[in-house]
Design an enzyme around this catalytic site. Structure first.
Site, mmCIF file in Angstrom:
data_model
loop_
_atom_site.group_PDB
_atom_site.id
_atom_site.type_symbol
_atom_site.label_atom_id
_atom_site.label_comp_id
_atom_site.label_asym_id
_atom_site.label_seq_id
_atom_site.Cartn_x
_atom_site.Cartn_y
_atom_site.Cartn_z
ATOM 1 N N ASP A 100 0.867 -1.180 0.000
ATOM 2 C CA ASP A 100 0.000 0.000 0.000
ATOM 3 C C ASP A 100 0.907 1.235 0.000
ATOM 4 O O ASP A 100 1.911 1.263 0.709
ATOM 5 C CB ASP A 100 -0.875 0.043 1.266
ATOM 6 C CG ASP A 100 -1.843 -1.135 1.334
ATOM 7 O OD1 ASP A 100 -1.909 -1.913 0.358
ATOM 8 O OD2 ASP A 100 -2.529 -1.264 2.372
ATOM 9 N N HIS A 245 3.906 -2.282 3.116
ATOM 10 C CA HIS A 245 3.657 -0.869 2.800
ATOM 11 C C HIS A 245 4.902 -0.247 2.171
ATOM 12 O O HIS A 245 6.016 -0.630 2.500
ATOM 13 C CB HIS A 245 3.289 -0.082 4.054
ATOM 14 C CG HIS A 245 2.014 -0.550 4.688
ATOM 15 N ND1 HIS A 245 1.966 -1.662 5.495
ATOM 16 C CD2 HIS A 245 0.751 -0.074 4.612
ATOM 17 C CE1 HIS A 245 0.717 -1.851 5.903
ATOM 18 N NE2 HIS A 245 -0.045 -0.899 5.384
HETATM 19 ZN ZN LIG Z 1 -3.264 2.529 3.983
#
Ligand SMILES: [Zn+2]
Length: 288
Positions: A100, A245
Protein backbone atom coordinates in the site's frame (compact mmCIF):
# COMPACT_ATOMS: atom_id res chain seq x y z
CA UNK A 1 -78.65 17.60 11.54
CA UNK A 2 -77.96 18.14 7.88
CA UNK A 3 -76.99 21.72 8.61
CA UNK A 4 -74.49 20.62 11.26
CA UNK A 5 -72.89 18.15 8.82
CA UNK A 6 -72.54 20.91 6.27
CA UNK A 7 -70.86 23.12 8.89
CA UNK A 8 -68.37 20.36 9.69
CA UNK A 9 -67.56 20.01 6.03
CA UNK A 10 -66.94 23.73 5.74
CA UNK A 11 -64.59 23.55 8.72
CA UNK A 12 -62.69 20.62 7.23
CA UNK A 13 -62.10 22.29 3.87
CA UNK A 14 -59.45 24.81 5.04
CA UNK A 15 -57.70 22.05 7.00
CA UNK A 16 -57.47 19.94 3.85
CA UNK A 17 -56.29 22.95 1.93
CA UNK A 18 -53.46 23.60 4.42
CA UNK A 19 -52.39 19.93 4.35
CA UNK A 20 -52.24 19.97 0.55
CA UNK A 21 -50.15 23.13 0.68
CA UNK A 22 -47.69 21.61 3.16
CA UNK A 23 -47.30 18.49 1.01
CA UNK A 24 -46.57 20.64 -2.02
CA UNK A 25 -43.90 22.62 -0.13
CA UNK A 26 -42.07 19.49 1.10
CA UNK A 27 -42.04 18.08 -2.44
CA UNK A 28 -40.60 21.33 -3.76
CA UNK A 29 -37.96 21.43 -1.03
CA UNK A 30 -36.95 17.82 -1.72
CA UNK A 31 -36.44 18.51 -5.39
CA UNK A 32 -34.39 21.64 -4.80
CA UNK A 33 -32.17 20.54 -1.91
CA UNK A 34 -28.55 20.71 -3.13
CA UNK A 35 -27.52 17.35 -1.62
CA UNK A 36 -30.27 15.53 -3.43
CA UNK A 37 -29.48 17.24 -6.69
CA UNK A 38 -25.87 16.01 -6.60
CA UNK A 39 -26.96 12.49 -5.79
CA UNK A 40 -29.44 12.54 -8.66
CA UNK A 41 -26.82 13.80 -11.09
CA UNK A 42 -24.27 11.18 -10.07
CA UNK A 43 -26.53 8.21 -10.36
CA UNK A 44 -27.67 9.34 -13.78
CA UNK A 45 -24.19 8.49 -15.09
CA UNK A 46 -24.07 4.79 -15.87
CA UNK A 47 -21.39 3.22 -13.68
CA UNK A 48 -20.13 0.97 -16.40
CA UNK A 49 -19.66 3.87 -18.73
CA UNK A 50 -17.97 5.94 -16.05
CA UNK A 51 -15.37 3.31 -15.26
CA UNK A 52 -14.66 1.96 -18.71
CA UNK A 53 -14.07 5.19 -20.49
CA UNK A 54 -10.84 7.12 -20.48
CA UNK A 55 -10.83 9.99 -18.06
CA UNK A 56 -11.96 13.23 -19.60
CA UNK A 57 -11.69 16.66 -18.10
CA UNK A 58 -14.98 17.92 -16.83
CA UNK A 59 -16.16 20.86 -18.86
CA UNK A 60 -18.68 23.48 -17.88
CA UNK A 61 -20.43 23.05 -21.21
CA UNK A 62 -21.55 19.53 -20.36
CA UNK A 63 -25.26 19.74 -19.66
CA UNK A 64 -26.40 18.46 -16.30
CA UNK A 65 -28.80 15.58 -16.74
CA UNK A 66 -31.48 15.59 -14.12
CA UNK A 67 -33.60 12.57 -13.67
CA UNK A 68 -34.92 10.52 -10.80
CA UNK A 69 -32.47 7.85 -9.64
CA UNK A 70 -33.35 4.32 -10.58
CA UNK A 71 -34.29 2.22 -7.56
CA UNK A 72 -31.25 0.42 -6.18
CA UNK A 73 -31.28 -3.37 -6.04
CA UNK A 74 -31.99 -4.61 -2.55
CA UNK A 75 -28.88 -5.63 -0.62
CA UNK A 76 -28.44 -9.36 -0.62
CA UNK A 77 -26.40 -10.27 2.45
CA UNK A 78 -26.44 -13.96 1.52
CA UNK A 79 -24.71 -13.33 -1.81
CA UNK A 80 -21.60 -15.53 -1.64
CA UNK A 81 -19.88 -13.47 -4.34
CA UNK A 82 -19.98 -10.39 -2.17
CA UNK A 83 -16.88 -10.91 -0.07
CA UNK A 84 -13.65 -9.24 0.89
CA UNK A 85 -10.84 -11.46 -0.33
CA UNK A 86 -8.18 -12.49 2.21
CA UNK A 87 -6.53 -15.32 0.32
CA UNK A 88 -6.99 -17.85 -2.44
CA UNK A 89 -7.64 -21.51 -1.83
CA UNK A 90 -4.89 -23.36 -3.68
CA UNK A 91 -2.48 -26.16 -2.81
CA UNK A 92 0.18 -24.50 -4.95
CA UNK A 93 3.02 -22.66 -3.30
CA UNK A 94 2.14 -19.32 -4.76
CA UNK A 95 1.57 -15.99 -2.99
CA UNK A 96 0.87 -12.37 -3.84
CA UNK A 97 3.06 -9.73 -2.26
CA UNK A 98 1.19 -6.43 -1.97
CA UNK A 99 2.20 -2.90 -1.04
CA UNK A 100 0.00 0.00 0.00
CA UNK A 101 1.26 3.51 -0.76
CA UNK A 102 -0.42 6.63 0.54
CA UNK A 103 2.34 9.18 0.75
CA UNK A 104 5.99 9.97 0.20
CA UNK A 105 8.56 9.47 -2.57
CA UNK A 106 11.56 8.05 -0.72
CA UNK A 107 10.51 4.45 0.03
CA UNK A 108 8.71 3.44 -3.21
CA UNK A 109 11.85 3.75 -5.38
CA UNK A 110 14.07 1.42 -3.27
CA UNK A 111 11.18 -1.07 -2.98
CA UNK A 112 10.85 -1.11 -6.78
CA UNK A 113 14.64 -1.52 -7.15
CA UNK A 114 14.62 -4.61 -4.90
CA UNK A 115 11.62 -6.16 -6.64
CA UNK A 116 13.30 -5.63 -10.00
CA UNK A 117 16.53 -7.26 -8.79
CA UNK A 118 14.53 -10.29 -7.67
CA UNK A 119 12.38 -10.36 -10.80
CA UNK A 120 9.19 -10.08 -8.72
CA UNK A 121 5.92 -8.47 -9.84
CA UNK A 122 3.69 -7.18 -7.05
CA UNK A 123 0.34 -5.49 -6.67
CA UNK A 124 0.51 -1.88 -5.50
CA UNK A 125 -2.55 -0.35 -3.87
CA UNK A 126 -2.18 3.37 -4.48
CA UNK A 127 -4.05 6.24 -2.88
CA UNK A 128 -5.37 8.45 -5.69
CA UNK A 129 -3.73 11.66 -4.42
CA UNK A 130 -0.35 9.91 -4.18
CA UNK A 131 -0.50 8.88 -7.84
CA UNK A 132 -1.46 12.42 -8.79
CA UNK A 133 1.43 13.86 -6.79
CA UNK A 134 4.05 11.37 -8.02
CA UNK A 135 2.96 10.35 -11.52
CA UNK A 136 6.54 9.43 -12.48
CA UNK A 137 6.69 6.85 -9.67
CA UNK A 138 3.21 5.58 -10.55
CA UNK A 139 4.25 5.17 -14.18
CA UNK A 140 7.46 3.43 -13.18
CA UNK A 141 5.37 0.82 -11.37
CA UNK A 142 3.50 0.15 -14.62
CA UNK A 143 6.70 0.09 -16.69
CA UNK A 144 8.23 -2.49 -14.36
CA UNK A 145 5.24 -4.78 -14.71
CA UNK A 146 3.55 -4.27 -11.35
CA UNK A 147 -0.20 -4.33 -10.99
CA UNK A 148 -1.90 -1.03 -10.17
CA UNK A 149 -4.76 -1.23 -7.69
CA UNK A 150 -6.67 1.33 -5.66
CA UNK A 151 -6.17 2.31 -2.03
CA UNK A 152 -9.03 4.81 -2.26
CA UNK A 153 -9.01 8.58 -2.25
CA UNK A 154 -8.90 9.92 1.31
CA UNK A 155 -7.41 7.53 3.89
CA UNK A 156 -10.65 7.20 5.81
CA UNK A 157 -12.67 4.26 7.15
CA UNK A 158 -15.26 3.67 4.44
CA UNK A 159 -17.51 1.61 6.71
CA UNK A 160 -18.21 4.77 8.68
CA UNK A 161 -19.22 6.79 5.62
CA UNK A 162 -22.48 7.21 3.73
CA UNK A 163 -23.03 5.11 0.63
CA UNK A 164 -22.79 8.16 -1.64
CA UNK A 165 -19.46 9.15 -0.03
CA UNK A 166 -18.02 5.65 -0.44
CA UNK A 167 -19.04 5.72 -4.08
CA UNK A 168 -17.45 9.09 -4.65
CA UNK A 169 -14.21 8.12 -2.87
CA UNK A 170 -13.80 5.05 -5.08
CA UNK A 171 -14.67 6.92 -8.29
CA UNK A 172 -12.34 9.83 -7.51
CA UNK A 173 -9.41 7.49 -6.83
CA UNK A 174 -10.25 5.48 -9.93
CA UNK A 175 -10.14 8.54 -12.16
CA UNK A 176 -6.90 9.79 -10.57
CA UNK A 177 -5.23 6.40 -10.97
CA UNK A 178 -6.37 6.09 -14.57
CA UNK A 179 -5.04 9.52 -15.35
CA UNK A 180 -1.70 8.95 -13.61
CA UNK A 181 -0.99 5.38 -14.76
CA UNK A 182 -3.12 4.75 -17.85
CA UNK A 183 -4.32 1.58 -16.11
CA UNK A 184 -7.89 0.65 -15.17
CA UNK A 185 -7.70 -0.81 -11.67
CA UNK A 186 -10.26 -3.41 -10.63
CA UNK A 187 -8.96 -4.21 -7.16
CA UNK A 188 -9.27 -2.03 -4.10
CA UNK A 189 -7.80 -2.30 -0.63
CA UNK A 190 -9.94 0.01 1.43
CA UNK A 191 -8.07 2.44 3.71
CA UNK A 192 -7.23 0.69 7.01
CA UNK A 193 -8.90 -2.40 5.57
CA UNK A 194 -12.24 -1.05 6.81
CA UNK A 195 -15.35 -2.34 5.04
CA UNK A 196 -18.88 -3.56 5.56
CA UNK A 197 -21.57 -5.07 3.37
CA UNK A 198 -22.46 -1.69 1.88
CA UNK A 199 -18.81 -1.00 0.95
CA UNK A 200 -18.61 -4.41 -0.75
CA UNK A 201 -21.78 -3.67 -2.72
CA UNK A 202 -20.65 -0.23 -3.85
CA UNK A 203 -17.25 -1.63 -4.83
CA UNK A 204 -18.89 -4.30 -6.93
CA UNK A 205 -21.22 -1.78 -8.59
CA UNK A 206 -18.04 0.04 -9.64
CA UNK A 207 -16.39 -3.16 -10.94
CA UNK A 208 -14.02 -3.49 -7.99
CA UNK A 209 -13.09 -6.48 -5.87
CA UNK A 210 -12.15 -5.75 -2.27
CA UNK A 211 -8.77 -7.20 -1.30
CA UNK A 212 -7.66 -7.74 2.30
CA UNK A 213 -4.68 -9.88 3.35
CA UNK A 214 -3.94 -13.14 5.14
CA UNK A 215 -0.35 -12.36 6.18
CA UNK A 216 0.37 -9.02 7.82
CA UNK A 217 4.03 -7.97 7.92
CA UNK A 218 3.16 -5.13 10.34
CA UNK A 219 6.02 -3.26 8.66
CA UNK A 220 4.23 0.07 9.23
CA UNK A 221 4.76 -0.39 12.99
CA UNK A 222 8.53 -0.47 12.39
CA UNK A 223 9.17 -3.44 14.70
CA UNK A 224 12.68 -3.95 13.24
CA UNK A 225 13.58 -5.71 10.00
CA UNK A 226 14.02 -9.12 11.71
CA UNK A 227 10.47 -8.99 13.10
CA UNK A 228 9.07 -8.07 9.67
CA UNK A 229 10.93 -10.92 7.97
CA UNK A 230 9.93 -13.48 10.61
CA UNK A 231 6.25 -12.45 10.63
CA UNK A 232 6.02 -13.03 6.89
CA UNK A 233 8.05 -16.25 6.75
CA UNK A 234 6.39 -17.78 9.84
CA UNK A 235 2.87 -17.14 8.58
CA UNK A 236 3.16 -17.65 4.83
CA UNK A 237 0.90 -20.30 3.30
CA UNK A 238 -0.18 -21.33 -0.21
CA UNK A 239 -2.52 -18.73 -1.71
CA UNK A 240 -1.53 -16.02 0.79
CA UNK A 241 -1.95 -12.32 0.20
CA UNK A 242 0.92 -10.63 2.02
CA UNK A 243 0.51 -7.06 3.25
CA UNK A 244 3.42 -4.64 3.17
CA UNK A 245 3.66 -0.87 2.80
CA UNK A 246 5.79 1.45 0.71
CA UNK A 247 4.78 4.80 2.16
CA UNK A 248 7.59 6.95 3.51
CA UNK A 249 6.73 6.17 7.16
CA UNK A 250 7.62 2.52 6.55
CA UNK A 251 11.36 3.02 6.61
CA UNK A 252 12.17 -0.59 7.54
CA UNK A 253 10.37 -2.14 4.56
CA UNK A 254 13.22 -1.74 2.04
CA UNK A 255 15.78 -3.27 4.43
CA UNK A 256 13.51 -6.22 5.28
CA UNK A 257 12.35 -6.87 1.73
CA UNK A 258 15.39 -8.67 0.24
CA UNK A 259 15.29 -11.37 2.93
CA UNK A 260 11.50 -11.62 2.72
CA UNK A 261 11.89 -12.34 -1.00
CA UNK A 262 14.80 -14.77 -0.66
CA UNK A 263 13.09 -16.50 2.31
CA UNK A 264 9.92 -17.05 0.31
CA UNK A 265 11.95 -18.39 -2.59
CA UNK A 266 13.87 -20.78 -0.31
CA UNK A 267 10.56 -22.14 0.97
CA UNK A 268 9.52 -22.84 -2.60
CA UNK A 269 7.07 -19.98 -3.06
CA UNK A 270 6.44 -18.25 -6.34
CA UNK A 271 5.32 -14.63 -6.25
CA UNK A 272 2.55 -13.32 -8.48
CA UNK A 273 0.20 -10.34 -8.59
CA UNK A 274 -3.17 -10.49 -6.83
CA UNK A 275 -5.00 -10.75 -10.18
CA UNK A 276 -2.83 -13.71 -11.16
CA UNK A 277 -3.41 -15.32 -7.76
CA UNK A 278 -7.18 -14.95 -8.18
CA UNK A 279 -6.94 -17.11 -11.30
CA UNK A 280 -5.44 -19.97 -9.31
CA UNK A 281 -8.31 -20.92 -7.06
CA UNK A 282 -11.46 -19.77 -5.30
CA UNK A 283 -11.16 -16.52 -3.34
CA UNK A 284 -11.71 -16.86 0.41
CA UNK A 285 -13.09 -14.34 2.86
CA UNK A 286 -11.23 -15.74 5.86
CA UNK A 287 -7.57 -15.67 6.77
CA UNK A 288 -7.31 -19.42 7.30
ZN1 LIG B 1 -3.26 2.53 3.98
Amino acid sequence: MKKRFFQYCLLLLPVLFILAGLWFLTELDFKNSPGQKIAVNKSSVPEQELLNQPVREKTASQPAVISRPAPRPKPDSTDPGLIAIYRVDTPEKVVALTFDISWGARVPGPVMDILREHGVKSTFFLSGPWAVKYPELARRLVQEGHEIASHGHRHIDLDKEARSTVRQEIITAHQDLQKATGQTPGLIRTPNGAYNQMVLQVARELNYRVIQWSVDSLDWKKPGQEAIIQRVLDNVHPGAIILMHASDTCTQTPSALPRVLSGLKERGYRLVTVSELLQMGPAKNTKY
